[in-house]
Design a protein around this motif. Sequence first.
Motif, PDB file in Angstrom:
ATOM      1  N   SER A 250     -73.238 -51.887 101.903  1.00 38.47           N
ATOM      2  CA  SER A 250     -72.852 -51.004 100.811  1.00 38.47           C
ATOM      3  C   SER A 250     -74.056 -50.215 100.300  1.00 38.47           C
ATOM      4  CB  SER A 250     -72.220 -51.800  99.672  1.00 38.47           C
ATOM      5  OG  SER A 250     -71.863 -50.939  98.601  1.00 38.47           O
ATOM      6  N   GLY A 251     -75.159 -50.918 100.060  1.00 41.44           N
ATOM      7  CA  GLY A 251     -76.369 -50.247  99.607  1.00 41.44           C
ATOM      8  C   GLY A 251     -76.938 -49.329 100.663  1.00 41.44           C
ATOM      9  N   PHE A 252     -76.957 -49.818 101.903  1.00 39.41           N
ATOM     10  CA  PHE A 252     -77.459 -49.028 103.031  1.00 39.41           C
ATOM     11  C   PHE A 252     -76.651 -47.738 103.194  1.00 39.41           C
ATOM     12  CE2 PHE A 252     -76.884 -47.928 107.522  1.00 39.41           C
ATOM     13  CZ  PHE A 252     -78.185 -47.795 107.969  1.00 39.41           C
ATOM     14  N   GLY A 253     -75.334 -47.878 103.155  1.00 39.94           N
ATOM     15  CA  GLY A 253     -74.471 -46.722 103.383  1.00 39.94           C
ATOM     16  C   GLY A 253     -74.575 -45.684 102.287  1.00 39.94           C
ATOM     17  N   GLN A 254     -74.554 -46.126 101.041  1.00 40.43           N
ATOM     18  CA  GLN A 254     -74.633 -45.170  99.931  1.00 40.43           C
ATOM     19  C   GLN A 254     -75.970 -44.446  99.919  1.00 40.43           C
ATOM     20  OE1 GLN A 254     -73.325 -46.520  96.059  1.00 40.43           O
ATOM     21  NE2 GLN A 254     -71.873 -47.960  96.967  1.00 40.43           N
ATOM     22  N   LEU A 255     -77.052 -45.179 100.154  1.00 42.27           N
ATOM     23  CA  LEU A 255     -78.374 -44.557 100.143  1.00 42.27           C
ATOM     24  C   LEU A 255     -78.536 -43.599 101.325  1.00 42.27           C
ATOM     25  CD1 LEU A 255     -81.006 -44.380  98.640  1.00 42.27           C
ATOM     26  CD2 LEU A 255     -81.802 -46.432  99.831  1.00 42.27           C
ATOM     27  N   THR A 256     -77.981 -43.966 102.470  1.00 43.13           N
ATOM     28  CA  THR A 256     -78.029 -43.088 103.641  1.00 43.13           C
ATOM     29  C   THR A 256     -77.346 -41.754 103.346  1.00 43.13           C
ATOM     30  OG1 THR A 256     -78.140 -44.899 105.241  1.00 43.13           O
ATOM     31  CG2 THR A 256     -77.228 -42.826 106.025  1.00 43.13           C
ATOM     32  N   MET A 257     -76.159 -41.807 102.732  1.00 38.19           N
ATOM     33  CA  MET A 257     -75.432 -40.571 102.423  1.00 38.19           C
ATOM     34  C   MET A 257     -76.148 -39.753 101.362  1.00 38.19           C
ATOM     35  SD  MET A 257     -71.398 -41.673 102.740  1.00 38.19           S
ATOM     36  CE  MET A 257     -71.448 -43.172 101.758  1.00 38.19           C
ATOM     37  N   TYR A 286     -65.955 -35.332 103.721  1.00 38.49           N
ATOM     38  CA  TYR A 286     -64.770 -35.567 102.891  1.00 38.49           C
ATOM     39  C   TYR A 286     -63.977 -36.758 103.430  1.00 38.49           C
ATOM     40  CZ  TYR A 286     -60.236 -34.674 100.665  1.00 38.49           C
ATOM     41  OH  TYR A 286     -59.060 -34.796  99.971  1.00 38.49           O
ATOM     42  N   LEU A 287     -63.790 -36.804 104.745  1.00 40.19           N
ATOM     43  CA  LEU A 287     -63.058 -37.899 105.372  1.00 40.19           C
ATOM     44  C   LEU A 287     -63.710 -39.242 105.043  1.00 40.19           C
ATOM     45  CD1 LEU A 287     -61.159 -39.303 107.428  1.00 40.19           C
ATOM     46  CD2 LEU A 287     -62.713 -38.542 109.232  1.00 40.19           C
ATOM     47  N   VAL A 288     -65.024 -39.323 105.157  1.00 41.05           N
ATOM     48  CA  VAL A 288     -65.733 -40.573 104.883  1.00 41.05           C
ATOM     49  C   VAL A 288     -65.513 -41.016 103.437  1.00 41.05           C
ATOM     50  CG1 VAL A 288     -68.043 -41.599 104.628  1.00 41.05           C
ATOM     51  CG2 VAL A 288     -67.468 -40.292 106.693  1.00 41.05           C
ATOM     52  N   HIS A 289     -65.641 -40.100 102.513  1.00 44.55           N
ATOM     53  CA  HIS A 289     -65.477 -40.473 101.104  1.00 44.55           C
ATOM     54  C   HIS A 289     -64.028 -40.878 100.788  1.00 44.55           C
ATOM     55  CE1 HIS A 289     -69.526 -39.732  99.734  1.00 44.55           C
ATOM     56  NE2 HIS A 289     -69.534 -38.537 100.301  1.00 44.55           N
ATOM     57  N   ARG A 290     -63.057 -40.201 101.384  1.00 39.52           N
ATOM     58  CA  ARG A 290     -61.656 -40.587 101.175  1.00 39.52           C
ATOM     59  C   ARG A 290     -61.367 -41.958 101.796  1.00 39.52           C
ATOM     60  NH1 ARG A 290     -59.190 -38.698  97.183  1.00 39.52           N
ATOM     61  NH2 ARG A 290     -57.207 -39.224  98.187  1.00 39.52           N
ATOM     62  N   PHE A 291     -61.923 -42.211 102.956  1.00 34.15           N
ATOM     63  CA  PHE A 291     -61.757 -43.504 103.628  1.00 34.15           C
ATOM     64  C   PHE A 291     -62.313 -44.619 102.746  1.00 34.15           C
ATOM     65  CE2 PHE A 291     -62.853 -46.887 106.571  1.00 34.15           C
ATOM     66  CZ  PHE A 291     -61.811 -46.887 107.498  1.00 34.15           C
ATOM     67  N   ASN A 292     -63.521 -44.417 102.222  1.00 37.61           N
ATOM     68  CA  ASN A 292     -64.140 -45.433 101.364  1.00 37.61           C
ATOM     69  C   ASN A 292     -63.366 -45.617 100.060  1.00 37.61           C
ATOM     70  OD1 ASN A 292     -66.199 -45.957 103.191  1.00 37.61           O
ATOM     71  ND2 ASN A 292     -67.602 -44.462 102.285  1.00 37.61           N
ATOM     72  N   ALA A 293     -62.886 -44.509  99.492  1.00 36.20           N
ATOM     73  CA  ALA A 293     -62.118 -44.607  98.244  1.00 36.20           C
ATOM     74  C   ALA A 293     -60.835 -45.398  98.455  1.00 36.20           C
ATOM     75  CB  ALA A 293     -61.802 -43.210  97.719  1.00 36.20           C
ATOM     76  N   GLN A 297     -64.451 -49.549  98.549  1.00 34.43           N
ATOM     77  CA  GLN A 297     -65.834 -49.960  98.827  1.00 34.43           C
ATOM     78  C   GLN A 297     -66.400 -49.087  99.947  1.00 34.43           C
ATOM     79  OE1 GLN A 297     -66.257 -53.750 101.081  1.00 34.43           O
ATOM     80  NE2 GLN A 297     -64.020 -53.919 100.862  1.00 34.43           N
ATOM     81  N   THR A 298     -67.714 -49.128 100.108  1.00 36.03           N
ATOM     82  CA  THR A 298     -68.358 -48.322 101.149  1.00 36.03           C
ATOM     83  C   THR A 298     -68.221 -49.033 102.495  1.00 36.03           C
ATOM     84  OG1 THR A 298     -69.933 -47.429  99.555  1.00 36.03           O
ATOM     85  CG2 THR A 298     -70.507 -47.219 101.886  1.00 36.03           C
ATOM     86  N   LYS A 299     -67.284 -48.540 103.296  1.00 39.05           N
ATOM     87  CA  LYS A 299     -67.036 -49.111 104.635  1.00 39.05           C
ATOM     88  C   LYS A 299     -67.677 -48.270 105.731  1.00 39.05           C
ATOM     89  CE  LYS A 299     -63.927 -51.929 105.188  1.00 39.05           C
ATOM     90  NZ  LYS A 299     -63.912 -53.404 105.302  1.00 39.05           N
ATOM     91  N   VAL A 300     -67.953 -47.007 105.415  1.00 44.45           N
ATOM     92  CA  VAL A 300     -68.466 -46.054 106.395  1.00 44.45           C
ATOM     93  C   VAL A 300     -69.488 -45.171 105.691  1.00 44.45           C
ATOM     94  CG1 VAL A 300     -67.820 -44.341 108.142  1.00 44.45           C
ATOM     95  CG2 VAL A 300     -66.133 -45.992 107.369  1.00 44.45           C
ATOM     96  N   ALA A 301     -70.503 -44.719 106.432  1.00 42.82           N
ATOM     97  CA  ALA A 301     -71.508 -43.811 105.870  1.00 42.82           C
ATOM     98  C   ALA A 301     -71.853 -42.741 106.887  1.00 42.82           C
ATOM     99  CB  ALA A 301     -72.766 -44.577 105.470  1.00 42.82           C
ATOM    100  N   TYR A 302     -72.187 -41.547 106.392  1.00 46.35           N
ATOM    101  CA  TYR A 302     -72.581 -40.453 107.272  1.00 46.35           C
ATOM    102  C   TYR A 302     -74.038 -40.083 107.017  1.00 46.35           C
ATOM    103  CZ  TYR A 302     -71.779 -37.795 102.975  1.00 46.35           C
ATOM    104  OH  TYR A 302     -71.816 -37.369 101.669  1.00 46.35           O
ATOM    105  N   THR A 303     -74.648 -39.482 108.015  1.00 41.80           N
ATOM    106  CA  THR A 303     -75.913 -38.783 107.844  1.00 41.80           C
ATOM    107  C   THR A 303     -75.936 -37.620 108.814  1.00 41.80           C
ATOM    108  OG1 THR A 303     -78.321 -39.029 107.663  1.00 41.80           O
ATOM    109  CG2 THR A 303     -77.267 -40.158 109.495  1.00 41.80           C
ATOM    110  N   PHE A 304     -76.589 -36.537 108.425  1.00 40.34           N
ATOM    111  CA  PHE A 304     -76.721 -35.341 109.261  1.00 40.34           C
ATOM    112  C   PHE A 304     -78.198 -34.971 109.335  1.00 40.34           C
ATOM    113  CE2 PHE A 304     -72.488 -35.157 107.484  1.00 40.34           C
ATOM    114  CZ  PHE A 304     -71.691 -34.602 108.477  1.00 40.34           C
ATOM    115  N   ASP A 305     -78.694 -34.811 110.542  1.00 34.52           N
ATOM    116  CA  ASP A 305     -80.033 -34.278 110.709  1.00 34.52           C
ATOM    117  C   ASP A 305     -79.966 -32.747 110.668  1.00 34.52           C
ATOM    118  OD1 ASP A 305     -81.353 -36.682 110.726  1.00 34.52           O
ATOM    119  OD2 ASP A 305     -81.593 -36.794 112.894  1.00 34.52           O
ATOM    120  N   ALA A 306     -80.908 -32.071 111.287  1.00 33.30           N
ATOM    121  CA  ALA A 306     -80.955 -30.607 111.241  1.00 33.30           C
ATOM    122  C   ALA A 306     -79.963 -30.023 112.245  1.00 33.30           C
ATOM    123  CB  ALA A 306     -82.364 -30.111 111.517  1.00 33.30           C
TER     124      ALA A 306
END
Length: 400
Positions: A250-257, A286-293, A297-306
Amino acid sequence: MASEKPLVIVTCTAPVNIAVIKYWGKRDEELILPLNSSLSVTLHQDQLKTTTTAAISRDFAEDRVWLNGVEVDVGQPRLQSCLREIRRLAWQQRRTDEGDAPPPHLSYKVHIASQNNFPTAAGLASSAAGYACLAYTLARVYRVEGELSEVARRGSGSACRSLYGGFVQWHMGEQADGKDSIAQQVAPELHWPELWILVLVVSAERKLTGSTAGMQTSVETSTLLQFRATSVVPGRMAEMIRCVRERDFSGFGQLTMKDSNQFHATCLDTFPPISYLNDTSKLIMYLVHRFNAHHGQTKVAYTFDAGPNAVIFTLDDAVAEFMAAVKHCFPPESNGDRFLKGLPVMPVPLSDELKAALALDPSPGSIKYIIATKVGPGPQILDDPHLHLLGSDGLPKPAA
């Protein structure tokens, strides 16, 4: 001379790494010293890797380099910087070991062939894997031992993180010469076996604004970048290391996003603004945030590089359901059998409740394909001569 082999050839592989605390901006362009420390996850080489063969011979007339089968300019500054540094280290170590007479192999020219099994220059950290593999392979050809962060960093800053498996931090360092700006493993590859990584490839095209140019402009124009480097990242690094070591998803995913979002906000704060995300990228967020909502709880997290491609982190208990959600919202157009690459994910039906919660109209073909992988090891040496990219003549082998 008789004791020297006419051709010394080595082939190695190196992994992609994906930063969860981002590196963006340099305080020294020549030494590639970052404005802030960063932390990444090494992806498994079974799915994403660079393979590099390097050969040295007394018969070679000049240095030559091939990338994905095409010869490239060996005079590129960053490539030359890596070559100079590895040869300097080789000479330094040989002088210590053998006196002042340089061994013959240090004067040999080198031929290098490298290939990626994933899109190059599309925001999937190809330069990090490429230069880590180059540094690691050259070190073995020229018999260099010890820390290679500085060699890899000269090619691409984040390449030093690809010298290790698992979870890796790159210390920004404080010394002007950069000797303390090195990568260090935070946790090994098997530390968090439940963790999955899904690479959602939105576009395999070369990005419009390269990372090097984008960073330079951000350093010159973004006040948010300076604030981020000095006031935000130090605390986030400490917290991310804690989350990794305690396997706190949960902490890892939220901080990553949050860190991904701030990185892209920094790009927009640059003038002229830089936008690496496209409409599909934003729909994935949007999909990730709706899925978690939906799950509370935070079940999935995203990150985007350049680039527009999403990297998704999740755990064993959510990967199949999230894959089903992705396929529902971004159905493949015609390559359904090749939509998922890498590790298999058992298909599951999507509940009507989750479909309603997602509230997204299907966008067919917006995601080209998905690579499913896990955390993986650092660079590897390939002992099988059949895997060399160069033949006994030092030239690329014909394509199979």
